[in-house]
Design a protein around this motif. Sequence first.
Motif, PDB file in Angstrom:
ATOM      1  N   GLN A 179     -16.052 -10.520  -8.441  1.00 29.42           N
ATOM      2  CA  GLN A 179     -15.818 -10.170  -7.389  1.00 29.42           C
ATOM      3  C   GLN A 179     -14.107  -9.417  -7.136  1.00 29.42           C
ATOM      4  OE1 GLN A 179     -17.381 -14.015  -5.738  1.00 29.42           O
ATOM      5  NE2 GLN A 179     -18.244 -12.573  -4.107  1.00 29.42           N
ATOM      6  N   GLY A 180     -13.483  -9.716  -8.339  1.00 25.74           N
ATOM      7  CA  GLY A 180     -12.027  -9.266  -8.051  1.00 25.74           C
ATOM      8  C   GLY A 180     -11.084 -10.360  -7.743  1.00 25.74           C
ATOM      9  N   THR A 181     -10.034  -9.983  -8.172  1.00 25.78           N
ATOM     10  CA  THR A 181      -8.448 -11.045  -7.627  1.00 25.78           C
ATOM     11  C   THR A 181      -7.824  -9.727  -6.989  1.00 25.78           C
ATOM     12  OG1 THR A 181      -8.735 -12.484  -9.426  1.00 25.78           O
ATOM     13  CG2 THR A 181      -6.658 -12.082  -8.270  1.00 25.78           C
ATOM     14  N   ARG A 182      -7.335 -10.055  -5.602  1.00 23.62           N
ATOM     15  CA  ARG A 182      -6.523  -9.233  -4.735  1.00 23.62           C
ATOM     16  C   ARG A 182      -5.254  -9.858  -5.173  1.00 23.62           C
ATOM     17  NH1 ARG A 182      -7.117  -5.274  -1.033  1.00 23.62           N
ATOM     18  NH2 ARG A 182      -9.772  -5.978  -0.998  1.00 23.62           N
ATOM     19  N   LEU A 183      -4.375  -9.119  -6.026  1.00 25.52           N
ATOM     20  CA  LEU A 183      -2.922  -9.541  -5.961  1.00 25.52           C
ATOM     21  C   LEU A 183      -2.151  -8.715  -4.972  1.00 25.52           C
ATOM     22  CD1 LEU A 183      -0.910 -11.066  -7.830  1.00 25.52           C
ATOM     23  CD2 LEU A 183      -0.873  -8.819  -9.261  1.00 25.52           C
ATOM     24  N   THR A 184      -1.249  -9.424  -4.587  1.00 24.85           N
ATOM     25  CA  THR A 184      -0.197  -8.841  -3.721  1.00 24.85           C
ATOM     26  C   THR A 184       1.244  -9.468  -4.156  1.00 24.85           C
ATOM     27  OG1 THR A 184      -1.533  -8.749  -1.784  1.00 24.85           O
ATOM     28  CG2 THR A 184       0.597  -8.646  -1.158  1.00 24.85           C
ATOM     29  N   VAL A 185       2.132  -8.408  -4.455  1.00 25.78           N
ATOM     30  CA  VAL A 185       3.338  -8.908  -5.075  1.00 25.78           C
ATOM     31  C   VAL A 185       4.480  -8.450  -4.069  1.00 25.78           C
ATOM     32  CG1 VAL A 185       5.156  -8.766  -7.013  1.00 25.78           C
ATOM     33  CG2 VAL A 185       2.560  -8.498  -7.557  1.00 25.78           C
ATOM     34  N   VAL A 186       5.245  -9.532  -3.582  1.00 29.63           N
ATOM     35  CA  VAL A 186       6.253  -9.181  -2.478  1.00 29.63           C
ATOM     36  C   VAL A 186       7.712  -9.153  -3.000  1.00 29.63           C
ATOM     37  CG1 VAL A 186       4.533  -9.771  -0.644  1.00 29.63           C
ATOM     38  CG2 VAL A 186       6.376 -11.380  -1.557  1.00 29.63           C
ATOM     39  N   VAL A 200      -0.729 -14.144  -3.599  1.00 34.14           N
ATOM     40  CA  VAL A 200       0.390 -13.517  -3.440  1.00 34.14           C
ATOM     41  C   VAL A 200       1.451 -14.347  -3.910  1.00 34.14           C
ATOM     42  CG1 VAL A 200       1.582 -13.394  -1.298  1.00 34.14           C
ATOM     43  CG2 VAL A 200      -0.544 -13.256  -0.995  1.00 34.14           C
ATOM     44  N   THR A 201       2.339 -13.203  -4.452  1.00 38.98           N
ATOM     45  CA  THR A 201       3.241 -14.031  -5.301  1.00 38.98           C
ATOM     46  C   THR A 201       4.670 -13.080  -5.165  1.00 38.98           C
ATOM     47  OG1 THR A 201       4.014 -14.913  -7.600  1.00 38.98           O
ATOM     48  CG2 THR A 201       3.179 -12.565  -7.363  1.00 38.98           C
ATOM     49  N   GLU A 202       5.681 -13.647  -5.630  1.00 42.55           N
ATOM     50  CA  GLU A 202       6.947 -13.104  -5.475  1.00 42.55           C
ATOM     51  C   GLU A 202       7.389 -12.179  -6.597  1.00 42.55           C
ATOM     52  OE1 GLU A 202       9.789 -15.662  -2.438  1.00 42.55           O
ATOM     53  OE2 GLU A 202      10.081 -15.621  -4.518  1.00 42.55           O
ATOM     54  N   MET A 203       7.863 -10.997  -6.395  1.00 41.13           N
ATOM     55  CA  MET A 203       8.473 -10.212  -7.602  1.00 41.13           C
ATOM     56  C   MET A 203       9.233 -11.057  -8.729  1.00 41.13           C
ATOM     57  SD  MET A 203      10.733  -6.776  -7.214  1.00 41.13           S
ATOM     58  CE  MET A 203      11.988  -7.715  -6.559  1.00 41.13           C
ATOM     59  N   GLY A 204       8.692 -10.783  -9.942  1.00 38.32           N
ATOM     60  CA  GLY A 204       9.462 -11.627 -10.952  1.00 38.32           C
ATOM     61  C   GLY A 204       8.449 -12.587 -11.414  1.00 38.32           C
ATOM     62  N   GLN A 205       7.880 -13.184 -10.689  1.00 38.83           N
ATOM     63  CA  GLN A 205       6.993 -14.388 -11.007  1.00 38.83           C
ATOM     64  C   GLN A 205       5.883 -13.842 -11.971  1.00 38.83           C
ATOM     65  OE1 GLN A 205       7.440 -17.837 -10.110  1.00 38.83           O
ATOM     66  NE2 GLN A 205       9.457 -16.479  -9.425  1.00 38.83           N
ATOM     67  N   PRO A 225       6.250  -5.370  -7.372  1.00 41.67           N
ATOM     68  CA  PRO A 225       5.351  -4.623  -6.073  1.00 41.67           C
ATOM     69  C   PRO A 225       4.282  -3.594  -6.587  1.00 41.67           C
ATOM     70  CG  PRO A 225       7.699  -5.178  -5.528  1.00 41.67           C
ATOM     71  CD  PRO A 225       7.734  -5.283  -6.991  1.00 41.67           C
ATOM     72  N   ARG A 226       4.787  -2.862  -7.382  1.00 39.91           N
ATOM     73  CA  ARG A 226       3.519  -1.809  -7.745  1.00 39.91           C
ATOM     74  C   ARG A 226       2.299  -2.331  -8.548  1.00 39.91           C
ATOM     75  NH1 ARG A 226       6.136   0.944 -13.322  1.00 39.91           N
ATOM     76  NH2 ARG A 226       7.190  -0.626 -14.040  1.00 39.91           N
TER      77      ARG A 226
END
Lengths: 111, 119
Positions: free
Chosen positions: B112-119, B12-17, B84-85
Amino acid sequence: GIQVEQSPPDLILQEGANSTLRCNFSDSVNNLQWFHQNPWGQLINLFYIPSGTKQNGRLSATTVATERYSLLYISSSQTTDSGVYFCAVGTRTGTASKLTFGTGTRLQVTL
Amino acid sequence: DARVTQTPRHKVTEMGQEVTMRCQPILGHNTVFWYRQTMMQGLELLAYFRNRAPLDDSGMPKDRFSAEMPDATLATLKIQPSEPRDSAVYFCASGLTLRQGSIANTEAFFGQGTRLTVV
């Protein structure tokens, strides 16, 4: 590019039932694979089957390359068979190669 | 137990990182693929390598994504800056392409994949 269509999109079965999943593709292919994506998201290889028939336990698959389709048979289904089944086809256009996935069949096996 | 290993499993990361995802292919495999899975687009091919050389990255947004193979045991996918997209599951896959063969004939084995969430 190549079109890969899978049917049915959704399937609900009672444990012990049999099912047939279909994959149609719009052009000739070098390779065809079937995958099971389990509820945890992992993609598990089921078959590498560019043509012919293969069997592995309760699962079997047939690809008729000349007619551009493949079938996945699941017999005596179990709850652990639940998940999404994908077919993917390998194609080559010039120097570019690609493995293109279908949209999947979501299977739910109930007790 | 031969398998493709991806790290991290979740991010989980913030937008722009900047985000870096890593993949260790199956030992002996010479072809590596990066895929992205979203609900809307399904599984899309981003890039692939053969013998560590990038062959096709036409599926990647070039301005922010980059893929490399520093050595035969490590493939990386970077996003900078993240948006985020970009939220999705990113899969790495590897396979053995025969000397005279085509990648189109290569059987791919997925991590197994990396689940990425950009907030």
